[in-house]
Design a protein around this motif. Structure first.
Motif, PDB file in Angstrom:
ATOM      1  N   ASP A  57       0.814  -1.216   0.000  1.00  0.00           N
ATOM      2  CA  ASP A  57       0.000   0.000   0.000  1.00  0.00           C
ATOM      3  C   ASP A  57       0.849   1.269   0.000  1.00  0.00           C
ATOM      4  N   SER A  58       1.674   1.431   1.030  1.00  0.00           N
ATOM      5  CA  SER A  58       2.504   2.638   1.090  1.00  0.00           C
ATOM      6  C   SER A  58       3.525   2.646  -0.039  1.00  0.00           C
ATOM      7  N   GLY A  59       4.000   1.460  -0.446  1.00  0.00           N
ATOM      8  CA  GLY A  59       4.945   1.388  -1.560  1.00  0.00           C
ATOM      9  C   GLY A  59       4.321   1.853  -2.864  1.00  0.00           C
ATOM     10  N   SER A  60       3.062   1.469  -3.100  1.00  0.00           N
ATOM     11  CA  SER A  60       2.364   1.900  -4.315  1.00  0.00           C
ATOM     12  C   SER A  60       2.187   3.408  -4.326  1.00  0.00           C
ATOM     13  N   VAL A  61       1.780   3.966  -3.184  1.00  0.00           N
ATOM     14  CA  VAL A  61       1.605   5.417  -3.080  1.00  0.00           C
ATOM     15  C   VAL A  61       2.928   6.121  -3.364  1.00  0.00           C
ATOM     16  N   ALA A  62       3.999   5.643  -2.720  1.00  0.00           N
ATOM     17  CA  ALA A  62       5.307   6.276  -2.886  1.00  0.00           C
ATOM     18  C   ALA A  62       5.795   6.183  -4.325  1.00  0.00           C
ATOM     19  N   SER A  63       5.565   5.047  -4.961  1.00  0.00           N
ATOM     20  CA  SER A  63       6.051   4.860  -6.326  1.00  0.00           C
ATOM     21  C   SER A  63       5.358   5.798  -7.309  1.00  0.00           C
ATOM     22  N   PHE A  64       4.030   5.857  -7.234  1.00  0.00           N
ATOM     23  CA  PHE A  64       3.295   6.753  -8.128  1.00  0.00           C
ATOM     24  C   PHE A  64       3.645   8.215  -7.839  1.00  0.00           C
ATOM     25  N   ALA A  65       3.808   8.549  -6.553  1.00  0.00           N
ATOM     26  CA  ALA A  65       4.128   9.936  -6.183  1.00  0.00           C
ATOM     27  C   ALA A  65       5.517  10.325  -6.646  1.00  0.00           C
ATOM     28  N   SER A  66       6.478   9.418  -6.462  1.00  0.00           N
ATOM     29  CA  SER A  66       7.859   9.714  -6.841  1.00  0.00           C
ATOM     30  C   SER A  66       7.985  10.016  -8.326  1.00  0.00           C
ATOM     31  N   LYS A  67       7.293   9.220  -9.147  1.00  0.00           N
ATOM     32  CA  LYS A  67       7.357   9.438 -10.597  1.00  0.00           C
ATOM     33  C   LYS A  67       6.805  10.804 -10.977  1.00  0.00           C
ATOM     34  N   GLN A  68       5.699  11.191 -10.350  1.00  0.00           N
ATOM     35  CA  GLN A  68       5.103  12.491 -10.653  1.00  0.00           C
ATOM     36  C   GLN A  68       5.992  13.634 -10.168  1.00  0.00           C
ATOM     37  N   LEU A  69       6.523  13.512  -8.954  1.00  0.00           N
ATOM     38  CA  LEU A  69       7.384  14.565  -8.417  1.00  0.00           C
ATOM     39  C   LEU A  69       8.662  14.715  -9.235  1.00  0.00           C
ATOM     40  N   LYS A  70       9.197  13.597  -9.709  1.00  0.00           N
ATOM     41  CA  LYS A  70      10.432  13.644 -10.502  1.00  0.00           C
ATOM     42  C   LYS A  70      10.241  14.451 -11.770  1.00  0.00           C
ATOM     43  N   SER A  71       9.043  14.339 -12.362  1.00  0.00           N
ATOM     44  CA  SER A  71       8.771  15.109 -13.583  1.00  0.00           C
ATOM     45  C   SER A  71       8.779  16.602 -13.318  1.00  0.00           C
ATOM     46  N   GLY A  72       8.543  16.975 -12.059  1.00  0.00           N
ATOM     47  CA  GLY A  72       8.587  18.390 -11.681  1.00  0.00           C
ATOM     48  C   GLY A  72       9.883  18.782 -10.997  1.00  0.00           C
ATOM     49  N   GLY A  73      10.846  17.864 -10.975  1.00  0.00           N
ATOM     50  CA  GLY A  73      12.156  18.167 -10.398  1.00  0.00           C
ATOM     51  C   GLY A  73      12.193  18.176  -8.883  1.00  0.00           C
ATOM     52  N   LYS A  74      11.260  17.466  -8.247  1.00  0.00           N
ATOM     53  CA  LYS A  74      11.214  17.431  -6.784  1.00  0.00           C
ATOM     54  C   LYS A  74      11.404  16.000  -6.284  1.00  0.00           C
ATOM     55  N   PRO A  75      12.062  15.818  -5.132  1.00  0.00           N
ATOM     56  CA  PRO A  75      12.171  14.480  -4.553  1.00  0.00           C
ATOM     57  C   PRO A  75      10.990  14.193  -3.627  1.00  0.00           C
ATOM     58  N   LEU A  76      10.824  12.925  -3.289  1.00  0.00           N
ATOM     59  CA  LEU A  76       9.894  12.501  -2.262  1.00  0.00           C
ATOM     60  C   LEU A  76      10.701  12.147  -1.027  1.00  0.00           C
ATOM     61  N   TYR A  77      10.260  12.630   0.136  1.00  0.00           N
ATOM     62  CA  TYR A  77      10.955  12.354   1.399  1.00  0.00           C
ATOM     63  C   TYR A  77      10.163  11.280   2.152  1.00  0.00           C
ATOM     64  N   SER A  78      10.782  10.126   2.389  1.00  0.00           N
ATOM     65  CA  SER A  78      10.061   9.052   3.066  1.00  0.00           C
ATOM     66  C   SER A  78      10.516   8.927   4.514  1.00  0.00           C
ATOM     67  N   PHE A  79       9.578   8.546   5.373  1.00  0.00           N
ATOM     68  CA  PHE A  79       9.830   8.370   6.807  1.00  0.00           C
ATOM     69  C   PHE A  79       9.322   6.981   7.195  1.00  0.00           C
ATOM     70  N   SER A  80      10.207   6.194   7.789  1.00  0.00           N
ATOM     71  CA  SER A  80       9.872   4.809   8.114  1.00  0.00           C
ATOM     72  C   SER A  80      10.230   4.499   9.557  1.00  0.00           C
ATOM     73  N   TYR A  81       9.279   3.902  10.256  1.00  0.00           N
ATOM     74  CA  TYR A  81       9.542   3.429  11.619  1.00  0.00           C
ATOM     75  C   TYR A  81      10.302   2.109  11.563  1.00  0.00           C
ATOM     76  N   VAL A  82      11.315   1.978  12.427  1.00  0.00           N
ATOM     77  CA  VAL A  82      12.023   0.707  12.618  1.00  0.00           C
ATOM     78  C   VAL A  82      12.171   0.468  14.116  1.00  0.00           C
ATOM     79  N   PRO A  83      12.241  -0.801  14.537  1.00  0.00           N
ATOM     80  CA  PRO A  83      12.407  -1.085  15.967  1.00  0.00           C
ATOM     81  C   PRO A  83      13.758  -0.595  16.478  1.00  0.00           C
ATOM     82  N   VAL A  84      13.905  -0.571  17.798  1.00  0.00           N
ATOM     83  CA  VAL A  84      15.189  -0.196  18.407  1.00  0.00           C
ATOM     84  C   VAL A  84      16.255  -1.196  17.982  1.00  0.00           C
TER      85      VAL A  84
END
Length: 643
Positions: free
Chosen positions: A272-299
């Protein structure tokens, strides 16, 4: 997005400056780009604005349209702007500068109280119709933005948050016993089956999918959106379903990227989040912008107690996704010093009510905080994906085929499924048979039922068990409906939606970062509900539509992974070991307090406390004993704050 407020004196008297100023003063704890108010006779409107979209910069809000004699205050981002431009016949030269609130106002002018049906986006707004002398408001279909109100015989008051209204001398902060009883008796993640109720007796909330009209001293609620899956698409080929999905999903993602600030995303290792990020990244790249991702990981020193099918640390999968997609600046955050217990006060102050979703609070708030520091305006997520884009329960579909005697299709699917997973066909068919012909009368062991931890006298006083039962909710946590009915309940019973809308609205106000979910876009959901079941389970794949649609968007071993799933918050107990004694001591004190005695079943609570007290284990984090103790403590802290 914004915090909005207003007072309408129904008796025609002017609104007190002290009252309107007091409400706006209470909103000053939130960051704002602009603060404006509008007064006219017996009406006050206010807006504590955060500028997220380009069009919102410098926006006049509240806004009064002198020609149409309409005033509006709005907390809104409208996503179907292009569609509305055409329907409302707005000149092309005006389209770039027109604000979302003006679009809402024009929609109301054209369609009146039917206008919310034409809007797609996240919104809560109120319009003053001067000609009709009525107040009209609406909340989006899933309640992504909150709107609370108070009414007595003299006035109607509304606000995005509750505290400003509780500061008015005529609004009591008396707690709502029915809401509290449901919080305790309902094993689910939502608080009340009555979507109007709040934790305060005198305050109500406008439910998702509803509009409200105040006219001639009367308040009328109307449900304007009811989602169904009655009409199914009938395309000529499998590829057409995928192409249509990509089109509608791409439109949804792109519309949610509309900000003058940076765009971020919650990113896990799943679909789910991967699909959102992938479609968003492609669109942002066309406008010269990056996508900033934030991911929780355990200690770092997390001791993994989870089964092989679950992945508590998704970092390797996320890194693979980030590398494959490209144009993503990724961060992995563990928030080592935080845990569900130490977060309680922060969350109670932020969302103004007790909550149940304690397992993920420390990293959820932490990601908002980090996104704020980095200048993120929009934070994408895929929370609703399980019910929309990645729907497709294989065994339930196979059971349906068996009951319909579609045996050729069933055996072909089961063979393919078994080959994909390396499972024995006999074992797969055993599960299918069980699902197809289960009577629903299977006896469940007492330890597998959600414990009843509400005080019996309190339950009888409020009649809460009967009320929940009438709504089809089993207080032991049994699921008596088919998975297909459960899915439709998610969209038709609006109380399911209040939790995410509540914390999403209030975290966005606190940090100036708005959560946006393309998997929860109205257009996407309507499309997904119209897709036939043989497209979402296909060729041995569960969640088949999104798996096919993300070919070329996600790595193959993530796109086609059917063996493992992520498990967030698995380190919850380990995080608390250093303060475990403090936690246990507070629970012991709670169980001696008259407040707890009145509302909790002390025998059940003491038994749960005894189970976890001396030997904290990792797997306790998702078990009933820990769950009811944490939920009770959160509620107790909230009630205690009124002493």
């Amino acid at each position: 997005m914004s915090a909005i407020a207003g007072i309408l004196n129904l008796n025609g008297e002017p609104v007190s400056i002290e009252q309107s100023t007091g409400m706006m003063k209470a909103l000053e704890k939130f960051p704002a780009n602009d603060i404006q108010t509008w007064h006219k006779d017996n009406l006050f409107l206010g807006c504590h604005a955060q500028w997220i979209t380009p069009e919102s910069i410098g926006e006049q809000l509240p806004f009064y349209d002198y020609e149409r004699r309409l005033a509006i205050t709005a907390d809104a981002i409208i996503d179907n702007r292009e569609e509305l431009f055409q329907l409302l016949q707005i000149d092309r030269e005006d389209r770039k500068k027109i604000t979302d609130s003006q679009l809402i106002l024009l929609a109301y002018h054209k369609w009146g109280e039917e206008s919310p049906k034409f809007l797609v986006g996240d919104f809560a707004y109120v319009i003053w119709d001067e000609k009709e002398q009525k107040l009209f408001g609406a909340r989006d279909f899933s309640g992504s933005r909150t709107l609370y109100y108070f009414k007595d015989g003299q006035r109607f008051v509304f606000c995005t948050v509750m505290k400003p209204m509780l500061g008015l001398e005529f609004v009591s902060n008396e707690l709502n016993e029915m809401w509290i009883a449901e919080y305790l008796a309902n094993p689910g993640m939502y608080e009340s089956v009555d979507p109007n109720l709040t934790v305060y007796k005198k305050l109500q909330q406008l439910p998702p999918s509803h509009s409200i009209t105040i006219h001639n001293y009367q308040v009328k609620l109307n449900r304007y959106c009811l989602l169904t899956n009655d009409k199914k698409l009938q395309y000529k080929s499998d590829e057409e379903y995928v192409e249509a999905f990509r089109e509608v999903f791409s439109d949804a993602v792109n519309s949610k990227l509309r900000t003058h600030l940076k765009v971020g995303a919650h990113l896990s290792g799943g679909l789910d989040s991967g699909s959102v990020a992938s479609f968003a990244s492609k669109q942002l790249k066309s406008g010269g912008k990056p996508l900033y991702s934030f991911s929780y990981v355990p200690v770092d020193d997390f001791v993994d107690w989870t089964p092989r099918s679950r992945i508590p640390n998704e970092r390797p999968l996320i890194e693979k996704t980030v590398e494959y997609i490209g144009n993503i600046s990724s961060e992995f955050l563990s928030f080592r010093e935080r845990n569900s217990y130490t977060e309680i006060e922060e969350w109670l102050n932020t969302i103004e009510m007790p909550y149940k979703f304690f397992e993920n609070t420390y990293w959820l708030r932490g990601i908002y905080e980090e996104a704020c520091k980095q200048g993120i305006g929009v934070l994408l997520n895929g929370q609703r994906g399980n019910w929309s884009i990645s729907w497709g329960p294989s065994f339930d579909y196979y059971a349906m085929l068996l009951k319909q005697l579609k045996l050729f299709k069933l055996f072909r699917e089961v063979n393919t499924y078994s080959n994909r997973l390396g499972a024995k066909r006999r074992r797969v068919m055993s599960v299918v048979n069980s699902k197809a012909f289960s009577t629903g009368n299977k006896k469940i062991a007492e330890e597998d039922l959600f414990p009843s931890y509400i005080n019996k006298s309190f339950a009888n006083k409020t009649n809460v068990i009967e009320i929940l039962t009438k709504h089809g909710i089993d207080v032991g946590g049994r699921l008596n409906s088919s998975v297909y009915q459960i899915r439709m309940d998610q969209f038709q019973k609006v109380y399911y939606w209040n939790t995410t809308g509540t914390y999403g609205s209030k975290l966005s106000l606190r940090y100036g970062v708005v959560d946006r979910d393309p998997t929860n876009d109205l257009r996407v959901i309507r499309y997904c509900l119209s897709v036939p079941e043989n497209q979402v389970v296909k060729n041995g794949l569960d969640r088949a539509l999104i798996r096919r649609a993300t070919e070329g968007y996600l790595p193959e071993d993530i796109r086609l992974n059917m063996l493992t799933r992520g498990l967030q918050g698995a380190d919850g107990i380990q995080r608390m070991t250093s303060i475990w004694n403090t936690f246990i001591h507070e629970l012991e004190e709670m169980l001696h307090d008259p407040i707890a005695t009145d509302i909790l079943n002390l025998d059940v609570m003491r038994k749960a406390l005894k189970t976890i007290k001396d030997n904290p284990k990792g797997n306790m984090v998702f078990e009933f004993d820990f769950k009811i103790l944490m939920r009770s403590l959160i509620l107790f802290r909230f009630i205690k704050s009124f002493d």
